[in-house]
Design a protein around this motif. Structure first.
Motif, mmCIF file in Angstrom:
data_model
loop_
_atom_site.group_PDB
_atom_site.id
_atom_site.type_symbol
_atom_site.label_atom_id
_atom_site.label_comp_id
_atom_site.label_asym_id
_atom_site.label_seq_id
_atom_site.Cartn_x
_atom_site.Cartn_y
_atom_site.Cartn_z
ATOM 1 N N LEU C 37 0.831 -1.201 0.000
ATOM 2 C CA LEU C 37 0.000 0.000 0.000
ATOM 3 C C LEU C 37 0.870 1.258 0.000
ATOM 4 C CD1 LEU C 37 -2.968 -0.188 -0.041
ATOM 5 C CD2 LEU C 37 -3.047 0.151 2.428
ATOM 6 N N MET C 38 1.968 1.206 0.788
ATOM 7 C CA MET C 38 2.848 2.368 0.844
ATOM 8 C C MET C 38 3.487 2.620 -0.512
ATOM 9 S SD MET C 38 4.571 1.649 4.541
ATOM 10 C CE MET C 38 5.710 2.987 4.527
ATOM 11 N N LEU C 39 3.902 1.541 -1.159
ATOM 12 C CA LEU C 39 4.508 1.718 -2.478
ATOM 13 C C LEU C 39 3.494 2.297 -3.456
ATOM 14 C CD1 LEU C 39 6.662 -1.510 -2.863
ATOM 15 C CD2 LEU C 39 7.403 0.803 -2.382
ATOM 16 N N ASN C 40 2.254 1.816 -3.372
ATOM 17 C CA ASN C 40 1.246 2.302 -4.298
ATOM 18 C C ASN C 40 0.872 3.739 -4.019
ATOM 19 O OD1 ASN C 40 1.007 0.164 -6.042
ATOM 20 N ND2 ASN C 40 -0.122 -1.021 -4.504
ATOM 21 N N ALA C 41 0.968 4.117 -2.751
ATOM 22 C CA ALA C 41 0.757 5.531 -2.438
ATOM 23 C C ALA C 41 1.756 6.375 -3.213
ATOM 24 C CB ALA C 41 0.921 5.754 -0.943
ATOM 25 N N ALA C 42 2.994 5.905 -3.214
ATOM 26 C CA ALA C 42 4.020 6.631 -3.950
ATOM 27 C C ALA C 42 3.682 6.653 -5.427
ATOM 28 C CB ALA C 42 5.376 5.982 -3.717
ATOM 29 N N ASN C 43 3.242 5.502 -5.956
ATOM 30 C CA ASN C 43 2.890 5.451 -7.370
ATOM 31 C C ASN C 43 1.832 6.477 -7.706
ATOM 32 O OD1 ASN C 43 4.620 3.441 -7.896
ATOM 33 N ND2 ASN C 43 3.126 1.780 -7.750
ATOM 34 N N LEU C 44 0.833 6.542 -6.860
ATOM 35 C CA LEU C 44 -0.279 7.445 -7.118
ATOM 36 C C LEU C 44 0.210 8.886 -7.184
ATOM 37 C CD1 LEU C 44 -3.236 7.998 -7.485
ATOM 38 C CD2 LEU C 44 -3.507 7.998 -5.000
ATOM 39 N N SER C 45 0.995 9.253 -6.203
ATOM 40 C CA SER C 45 1.395 10.659 -6.200
ATOM 41 C C SER C 45 2.394 10.938 -7.318
ATOM 42 C CB SER C 45 1.949 11.072 -4.842
ATOM 43 O OG SER C 45 2.921 10.176 -4.421
ATOM 44 N N LEU C 46 3.214 9.940 -7.667
ATOM 45 C CA LEU C 46 4.130 10.149 -8.792
ATOM 46 C C LEU C 46 3.353 10.473 -10.049
ATOM 47 C CD1 LEU C 46 6.951 7.472 -8.559
ATOM 48 C CD2 LEU C 46 7.202 9.935 -8.731
ATOM 49 N N VAL C 47 2.350 9.652 -10.300
ATOM 50 C CA VAL C 47 1.570 9.875 -11.508
ATOM 51 C C VAL C 47 0.869 11.227 -11.435
ATOM 52 C CG1 VAL C 47 -0.356 9.026 -12.877
ATOM 53 C CG2 VAL C 47 1.301 7.428 -11.941
ATOM 54 N N ALA C 48 0.364 11.528 -10.250
ATOM 55 C CA ALA C 48 -0.341 12.799 -10.103
ATOM 56 C C ALA C 48 0.597 13.977 -10.353
ATOM 57 C CB ALA C 48 -0.939 12.891 -8.697
ATOM 58 N N PHE C 49 1.763 13.910 -9.735
ATOM 59 C CA PHE C 49 2.723 14.990 -9.953
ATOM 60 C C PHE C 49 3.074 15.112 -11.427
ATOM 61 C CE2 PHE C 49 4.214 14.893 -5.392
ATOM 62 C CZ PHE C 49 3.873 16.208 -5.147
ATOM 63 N N SER C 50 3.315 13.939 -12.013
ATOM 64 C CA SER C 50 3.724 13.941 -13.413
ATOM 65 C C SER C 50 2.642 14.564 -14.297
ATOM 66 C CB SER C 50 4.023 12.502 -13.829
ATOM 67 O OG SER C 50 3.950 12.363 -15.198
ATOM 68 N N ARG C 51 1.421 14.268 -13.951
ATOM 69 C CA ARG C 51 0.309 14.715 -14.792
ATOM 70 C C ARG C 51 0.011 16.205 -14.582
ATOM 71 N NH1 ARG C 51 -1.678 15.740 -18.147
ATOM 72 N NH2 ARG C 51 -3.503 15.148 -19.394
ATOM 73 N N PHE C 52 0.117 16.658 -13.366
ATOM 74 C CA PHE C 52 -0.285 18.037 -13.073
ATOM 75 C C PHE C 52 0.819 19.046 -13.321
ATOM 76 C CE2 PHE C 52 -3.780 15.938 -11.077
ATOM 77 C CZ PHE C 52 -4.817 16.839 -11.201
ATOM 78 N N ASN C 53 2.060 18.643 -13.008
ATOM 79 C CA ASN C 53 3.158 19.584 -13.216
ATOM 80 C C ASN C 53 3.765 19.348 -14.584
ATOM 81 O OD1 ASN C 53 2.649 20.425 -10.692
ATOM 82 N ND2 ASN C 53 4.487 19.535 -9.764
#
Lengths: 599, 496, 106, 479
Positions: C37-53
């Protein structure tokens, strides 16, 4: 010519060194070397005495730092040192010879003669020294030889303790001495006596400084010449063989303190306050020691206290006389008669099979007639009987003292009476009356090798005070304004002392007078041993305890144990449970983030 | 090969030979005797006053970028210390009793200590100066721990950890000394640093001086960091105690004289009160603690701590006279304490005890022993005729005129009679002379004088090699004591 | 329209839930799920950062998206190894509870 | 061009696995010996590489600078040494692995370190968080297996589980940290991050610090910095001894390389530097104190070495905290090299001794000075070097570290360092005491040592002493 003093100085050292290595193989060799060297030195000294003062001497620098510090080694050949040389070497030769008889049956023969030769070397060093450090060096060395010789019977506890005490007490005196030397040097930049005398005058505007320095230097005398309050070692030093007591602890070594004062006489006389201190110490010592002497039972101890008392006279003389020759004159006569007395006592002791308590003797007059005669001569000289040497020299000092320090002077007059009393107490108890012990009944006269030195000393003990001798060695001026009544009083006191002793002790079997305060030496020894035991050793114990339980604890144990304990506790964080670790991990992460972001 | 490097390598090679199985005692003796002879030759060939402060210099760059190189060189003072080290080594090996347990390790350890001492005294690069000293740490640990007596484990631990701590503090000081040098000139080369200090290129370095003082102080057992020393010396086998107390402990003071005195004279003066208090602690406090010791080995251990106080005083006063005195005392104390520990070890060997209460009268069965001990004891308490006296007296003379205000100066017609702290310390030190007489003579009296206990009546005399070795030590002290000018001349060239 | 902050909050929540799971659950398998779950949390925010910034060129940061794939792969590998160890552990001790693993301590 | 080296190592690993599976009759030790030879060849090959940035673009994710090259060699050397240890340790492994035939599983035991090695080598050159993550996981996952390798040994399994869970946790922190850094900078490459760091708005600083903090946590875990060191003693004690050695040297070294690169990248911004250096100093101080103090009461040799490894991480972190100084990098690298030599030497002696005694206690070393003088001497040197006694590399390492720290005026850390060095002397000398002071037990079995181990030990001893006096050859190599 200029090498002669050096030869005089080092011959005994060479003898001592040879005896140290070869002495144990042959008794005659030890004795022969020691006596030979002493005799040779004696002859050279007399020869030197007849010569005029040399204008130049060899001198080299033992340590040389240029302006900052120069410690020379050099000799002074002047009137003072020549007289002292003669006295020391002559008496030494006689005592060395006497020792052959006295020590015949003793063990440690070579050790003894090596010690004597070492002593002679050191004493000559003091006499010849031309500066303070050189004098201090030999000052300490006579202390060492005294230590060796007092401790000759090292198996006896009392002798071992006495040796140790003598050394340590002397070191206490030397503490002041060295400090005084440092003060004088710091002010004047020189250590050489002749240069100091000139420079002190420039420095006279600083009386306090100079006074302190001189009083501290005088501490050396207090230790070496057994003045109050450091006198305690001298009576105890009687544990040594009697010839040693005679040579070191009566005639020469203890006089070194007076000799030193005579050396710096001009400096001392530039500082009146210091002279006052010296006078008081000398006067009180002279009186108190005489009091103590009246109640002693040991033949040598009586003489020892009388030595202290006479040294007190000399010190008083230094303070009150106008010339150093006055105390030196008494030193001179005292050396002969006190040495004679000790050698006589040694003869008695040998006759008594090493019994020293006078209350076990008695009636030795007939068994040891020669010794008796010699002893009477010595006693008369000591107690100031007219026509005997002590009379002249002592009365001279008393005369000066009465003029300059009336109270101390009259105290010393009283002391003169006491002197006669205790001296003749000794004579009467030992030689008259009845024998009080088996040894006393069967006592025999000593061998010739011991009697010859007695004879040789008896003569100067008798005549050394006469004018012709005095003229030969000294230039004494009579004190002025002496009360005319002084000499009659002295004579009366002498007579009173002898007569009262006669009345009390002619046939006494035990001491009819008992004054514990005097017998116990004014309780000074007790006070000192109390101080040593309770304050010094007790304090040392406390410090030792503190070192172990406070310093070590604070510096070593607590930090190390604390570290270990911390480690032990920290170890328990490691409890083995993963989730605890996760918790610590998370807590650490939060802590780090807090540290990073908030601070 | 450079002569000084040879000097250091000899014991190391000897140790290597010993470890691979040559006759341990013989190899050690030959090695140390070679070194002694060699040092004497060096002293003979040393030319004074030819303008070169250091002679026999050789240099092997190790980390040139940091100015670290194995630079060896000797001036008068280092030659004196080298002489001390090699002399004591010979004596230590000579008096050593080959143990049954692992004799090879025993002698090899001795050789290592010797090499450490020699290396430290021969180095003029501070880095190696420091490193060589540490070479002795572990051999000492082993010697005390394996062949010691009494509570040897505790003693070994305490000494080793403490010395390690001290030496790391010292290391910080040396690094500090390196870092305050102007960038680009930084070096560990001592003459170069002194040159910079003389040229005024070094900023004030008080904290470095304090680090050096504490670091060296721990190594020298400066009060209050002294408690490791008596215990270690009491427990160590005689040769180890001789080498450590006689040679290695001198390293710290040698270092202060060498480094702090020329580089941080101002700091020394500024912190003189601190140092004076501590050294008076060494002299008076430790002196009295020494008095109350009841065992000879402990007494000697404490006395060696106490004597360091005088040498510190010589250092603190910081003038040529006192520094020369301190150097002489380094030499004198090294030899006298080595002789005493050797004799102490011999007594322990024979009687199995050093308790004053149990001993007594030993001069009777062993007169030569008593004589030697007497000589050594007298040398230790600074009797004239021994070199210790010359050292002491120079220290006193030097320190008495140090500091401000000078006594006896007439200022504006008013005389000044006020002791400054140096003078007060000198007076305390003078009193220390009395204290040392008390404890040393008491010990001598209790061990050698008095009635003989029957248990000891059959004791044998001191053995041949030990007798010769100790006699040689004493003769050296006598000769240099009669003619201290020789040593003073030698040291003079060191420009203290 | 969810903003970057929404994604980050969800991701933070996931991370916290994972961490709490690791901290509190006794079963190693569940703990493992927490870690995923912790790793996937990172995945989620990575994708989010990548998409928004978005970058200056207007494109998302692909590095992050590549990283996400790596994380997924690594997580799989980790699980494989982890499960193997857990199986071996179960064979030895018949337990999968962490509190039984405390022979190594202090 | 240095890519081939990693690929060579990787291929060697795969080849070994293949040989192991297809030729089961081959003696596994021969396999290991061959691997050692090949690794040595690769090591030699690295000396023909020139340090050059492969892709010097802002997005370069792989750097073959001098530092990277040095750590590649470092990884190769430690792998070789691990294999030497592993060969010595093989009998113990065999005992705890179920297998139909003797030597089953040994092949993997010898092969896994090679894969780890490849990971370590990549890590040495990694200059991009993606690369760092991948290499790190390659190393970590292969370590999970190695730690738990003796699957009939409860301690090994427990250690494996602990390492697995905590390691995965730290991976979680790492990626989450990377996320935030990426989010604030839009970059994953370290160079890229450095260049844009100045443009990060003030408001994002906190988030950036949050990311950096998480990465520090994770790397702290890797290098065994307190308070993230809790896994270390347990895992070290439980793992097969060669793995412990490998873990404590190579994994830590790789962690430090990454840490240095990461910290270097972030130090460009003064604001970050002001935050980061105290934090690193804080970690360093905590680690020093914890590692050294907790080691004091230890009686188990492996656990002692574990705490010692924490302690050494502390000294290294002091170096990292001093990165502002030009000397710091050199100090850290030299310290790591020293640490490699002495740690491997210690383990090299530990394995035969504990094989003979059947345990890892310090008391099992009793009387080793008489039983096996050569091995005892090697251990003595190792312990002294670990303690930091002059004439050994350990001392020089500490010297450089302290020098760098004092340059940066980290006086508190330096004081802590000195105090803890003294503690270190205590616990390292405990081993010396056991070997030389204590008598050997009556029934002590002989310590049998293979020639390879003996040779390696002698080689390491020589290196420790020679480099301790003359470190120039190494220093010349360093960046």
């Amino acid at each position: 010519m200029s090498a002669i003093p050096w030869i005089i100085l080092f011959t005994p050292l060479a003898a001592a060194a040879v005896i140290l290595f070869l002495g144990r193989f042959s008794k005659p060799l030890s004795a022969g070397l020691a006596i030979g060297s002493a005799a040779a030195v004696c002859v050279l000294s007399w020869w030197l005495f007849t010569r005029p003062d040399p204008t130049e001497t060899i001198r080299f620098y033992w340590i040389d730092f240029g302006e900052a510090l120069r410690i020379p080694i050099g000799v002074t050949i002047d009137h003072l040192s020549k007289v002292m040389l003669v006295v020391v070497t002559t008496i030494a030769t006689l005592v060395f010879t006497y020792s052959v008889g006295y020590m015949k049956t003793e063990e440690g023969y070579w050790r003894y003669f090596a010690g004597l030769s070492l002593f002679l070397f050191s004493m000559l060093g003091i006499v010849l020294a031309d500066n303070f450090v050189m004098m201090f060096i030999f000052w300490e060395l006579v202390g060492l030889s005294s230590y060796i010789l007092i401790g000759h019977y090292f198996k006896k506890d009392s002798a071992a303790d006495a040796a140790k005490q003598a050394f340590i007490v002397n070191r206490i005196g030397d503490f002041g001495f060295m400090l005084g030397i440092l003060l004088l040097w710091a002010a004047t930049g020189t250590l050489v006596f002749s240069e100091l005398t000139g420079r002190v005058a420039e420095f006279a505007s600083n009386p306090v400084y100079l006074t302190v320095a001189c009083v501290l230097v005088f501490c050396g005398t207090v230790g070496k010449s057994a003045q109050m309050p450091l006198h305690v070692w001298l009576p105890n030093s009687m544990e040594g063989p009697t010839p040693v007591s005679s040579l070191l602890h009566a005639a020469t070594m203890v006089a070194a303190g007076v000799y030193m004062l005579a050396r710096i006489f001009p400096i001392l006389h530039a500082v009146p306050v210091a002279l006052d201190v010296i006078a008081w110490v000398g006067g009180i010592t002279c009186f108190a020691a005489a009091l103590m002497a009246t109640q002693q039972d040991d033949i040598k101890r009586i003489l020892a206290y009388s030595t202290i008392s006479q040294l007190g006279y000399m010190v008083l003389g230094v303070a009150s006389a106008t010339s150093a020759d006055v105390p030196m004159f008494h030193l001179f006569t005292h050396a002969f008669f006190k040495c004679l007395l000790f050698l006589c006592a040694g003869s008695v002791i040998v006759g008594m099979h090493h019994e020293q308590n006078i209350w076990k003797m008695g009636a030795l007059k007939n068994k040891m007639p020669f010794t008796f005669l010699a002893m009477v001569v010595g006693s008369l000289a000591l107690s100031g009987c007219p026509l005997f040497s002590g009379y002249y020299s002592k009365d001279l000092i008393i005369g000066f003292a009465v003029v300059k320090y009336p109270f101390l002077g009259w105290l010393s007059v009283v002391t003169a009476g006491l002197t006669a009393f205790y001296t003749f107490r000794l004579i009467f108890v030992v030689f008259l009356g009845k024998p009080k012990d088996d040894h006393a009944k069967h006592a025999e006269e000593s061998p010739l090798v011991m009697l010859v030195p007695l004879a040789c000393l008896a003569v100067p003990a008798w005549v050394a005070g006469y004018g012709f001798v005095e003229k030969m060695f000294f230039h004494v001026t009579e004190p002025e304004h002496v009360p005319h009544i002084l000499h009659p009083i002295l004579l009366v006191l002498f007579a009173a002392g002898v007569l009262s002793a006669f009345a009390l002790y002619r046939s006494a079997a035990k001491d009819p007078v008992s004054i514990p305060f005097f017998a116990n030496r004014l309780y000074i020894d007790n006070l000192y041993s109390w101080i040593v035991r309770n304050i010094q050793d007790g304090g040392a114990m406390v410090l030792s305890w503190a070192d172990r339980w406070i310093v070590d604890l604070l510096v070593v144990q607590v930090p190390s144990k604390l570290a270990w304990a911390c480690g032990f506790v920290l170890r328990f964080l490691q409890i083995g449970n993963i989730q605890a670790y996760v918790f610590f991990f998370g807590a650490g992460a939060i802590g780090l983030l807090y540290f990073l972001i908030m601070k | 090969m450079s002569p000084l490097l040879f000097l250091i390598l000899v014991p190391l090679v000897a140790a290597a030979f010993i470890m691979v199985g040559s006759n341990a005692r013989l190899t050690a003796l030959v090695g140390s005797a070679t070194n002694l002879a060699f040092v004497l030759i060096l002293v003979a060939f040393y030319r004074q006053g030819n303008g070169q402060p250091y002679q026999f210099v050789s240099s092997l760059p190790v980390i040139p970028s940091m100015g670290i190189s194995l630079t060896l060189g000797a001036d008068g003072l280092s030659l004196l210390m080298l002489l001390l080290a090699s002399l004591v080594t010979v004596a230590a090996v000579a008096v050593a009793k080959t143990p049954e347990k692992n004799p090879h390790l025993f002698y090899a350890s001795l050789m290592f200590i010797s090499a450490g001492g020699l290396g430290a005294f021969a180095s003029i690069n501070l880095f190696f100066f420091y490193m060589f000293h540490e070479l002795a740490l572990i051999p000492t640990f082993l010697l005390i721990g394996i062949w010691g007596s009494g509570d040897r484990q505790a003693a070994a631990w305490k000494a080793t950890i403490y010395l390690a701590l001290g030496s790391f503090v010292l290391l910080l000081g040396l690094i500090g000394l390196y870092l305050i040098q102007p960038d680009g000139m930084r070096t560990f080369d001592l003459p170069a640093i002194i040159g910079m200090a003389d040229a005024g290129l070094l900023p004030e370095g008080n904290w470095i001086y304090l680090l050096l003082l504490v670091g060296f102080g721990i190594l020298v057992s400066l009060f209050p960091f002294h408690t490791w020393a008596p215990q270690a010396y009491a427990s160590a086998p005689a040769p180890a105690a001789m080498l450590h107390a006689g040679v290695l402990k001198k390293f710290g003071l040698y270092g202060l004289i060498r480094i702090a005195a020329p580089i941080f004279p101002d700091a020394v003066v500024q912190f003189s009160n601190l140092l004076l208090v501590m050294l008076v602690g060494n002299i008076l406090y430790v002196g009295y603690v020494t008095i109350s010791q009841r065992k000879l080995d402990w007494m000697l251990g404490y006395s060696s701590v106490m004597h360091m106080g005088y040498i510190f005083l010589g250092f603190a006063a910081l003038n040529p006279v006192s520094l020369t005195g301190a150097s002489l005392m380094l030499f004198a104390h090294g030899i006298s304490i080595a002789a005493l520990f050797a004799l102490c070890g011999e007594i322990r060997e024979r009687t199995g005890t050093l308790d004053f209460a149990e001993l007594g009268g030993l001069a009777k069965p062993m007169p030569a022993f008593g004589l030697l001990f007497g000589f050594a004891a007298m040398a230790a308490i600074g009797l004239p005729g021994f070199v210790g006296f010359a050292g002491e007296i120079l220290v006193f003379f030097g320190s008495f005129v140090a500091g401000e205000p000078l006594m006896g100066v007439t200022a504006g017609g008013k005389e000044l009679f006020q002791f400054n702290n140096y003078q007060i310390a000198t007076i305390c030190a003078l009193w220390g002379v009395v204290i040392s007489a008390v404890y040393m003579l008491r010990a001598y009296r209790r061990v050698f004088f008095g009635p003989l206990n029957d248990r000891w009546s059959g004791l044998g005399e001191i053995s041949g090699p030990a007798r010769i070795a100790i006699a040689v030590l004493i003769v050296v002290m006598l000769v240099t004591g009669f003619f201290p000018g020789l040593l003073v001349k030698l040291i003079e060239s060191s420009a203290l | 329209m969810p903003t970057l902050a929404n994604y980050l909050i969800v991701s933070g929540g996931l991370f916290s839930i994972g961490l709490v799971g690791v901290l509190l659950r006794r079963n190693i398998l569940i703990i493992f799920m927490g870690l995923e779950l912790m790793l996937n949390a990172a995945n989620l925010s990575l994708v989010a950062f990548s998409r928004f910034n978005l970058g200056q060129d207007g494109l998302p940061g692909y590095n992050a998206q590549v990283l996400v794939f790596f994380i997924i792969t690594v997580a799989a590998a980790e699980v494989a190894v982890g499960l193997a160890i857990i199986v071996a552990l179960y064979r030895m001790r018949q337990t999968t509870h962490v509190e039984d693993l405390d022979t190594l301590k202090f | 061009m240095s890519f081939p080296v990693e690929f060579c190592v990787l291929s060697l690993g795969i080849l070994m696995l293949l040989v192991d599976s297809f030729f089961p009759s081959i003696d596994k030790r021969t396999l290991a010996h061959t691997a050692i030879v090949w690794l040595a060849v690769f090591l030699a090959a690295t000396f023909f590489l020139q340090p050059s940035p492969l892709w010097a673009s802002p997005n370069g994710f792989y750097e073959t600078d001098a530092l990277g090259l040095f750590f590649k060699r470092f990884a190769l050397v430690s792998t070789i040494l691990t294999l030497v240890l592993a060969i010595e340790y093989a009998p113990v492994v065999e005992r705890f692995i179920p297998g139909s035939r003797p030597g089953a599983g040994l092949g993997e035991f010898f092969t896994l370190p090679i894969f780890t090695c490849a990971g370590l080598m990549w890590m040495a050159s990694a200059a991009d968080f993606v690369m760092i993550f991948c290499a790190l996981e390659l190393v970590t996952i292969s370590f999970y297996i190695q730690v738990a390798f003796m699957r009939r040994n409860m301690a090994s399994l427990e250690a494996g589980t602990k390492y697995l869970i905590l390691g995965a946790l730290s991976t979680g922190f790492l990626v989450y940290g990377i996320t935030w850094i990426f989010g604030m900078t839009g970059q994953t490459g370290l160079r890229g991050i450095s260049t844009v760091l100045g443009m990060v708005p003030q408001a994002s600083q906190t988030a950036l610090l949050f990311g950096i903090g998480l990465i520090l946590v994770s790397l702290g875990f890797k290098v065994a910095a307190a308070p993230f060191q809790f896994w270390v003693p347990d895992v070290y004690q439980g793992a097969p001894t060669p793995v412990t050695a490998f873990l404590s040297v190579a994994s830590k070294a790789a962690g430090f390389v990454v840490l240095m690169r990461v910290v270097d990248a972030f130090l460009v911004a003064p604001a970050l530097q002001a935050k980061l250096v105290p934090a690193l100093g804080f970690l360093a101080g905590l680690t020093l104190v914890y590692g050294n103090l907790a080691a004091l009461p230890q009686t188990n040799m492996k656990r002692l070495l574990a705490y010692s490894s924490i302690a050494h991480a502390g000294y290294l972190l002091v170096g990292v905290a001093s990165v502002g100084s030009p000397a710091a990098g050199r100090a850290i690298v030299f310290y790591l090299l020293a640490y490699l030599l002495m740690t491997f030497l210690a383990f090299l002696v530990l394995i035969p001794v504990s094989k003979a005694a059947g345990g890892d206690d310090i008391s099992d070393f009793n009387g080793l000075g008489r039983r096996a003088p050569g091995m005892a001497f090697a251990m003595l040197i190792a312990m002294l070097s670990l303690a930091g006694l002059p004439f050994t590399v350990g001392f020089l390492g500490k010297f450089f570290i302290f020098e760098a720290a004092m340059r940066q005026q980290h006086f508190v850390l330096v004081v802590l360092g000195v105090v803890t060095v003294a503690c270190g002397f205590y616990y390292y000398l405990k081993v010396v005491r056991a070997m030389y002071w204590q008598p050997a037990p009556e029934d002590a079995p002989p310590v049998l040592v293979s020639p390879l181990t003996r040779f390696t030990a002698a080689f390491l001893v020589t290196l420790i002493l020679v480099l301790g006096v003359y470190p120039k050859p190494i220093l010349d190599f360093l960046p």
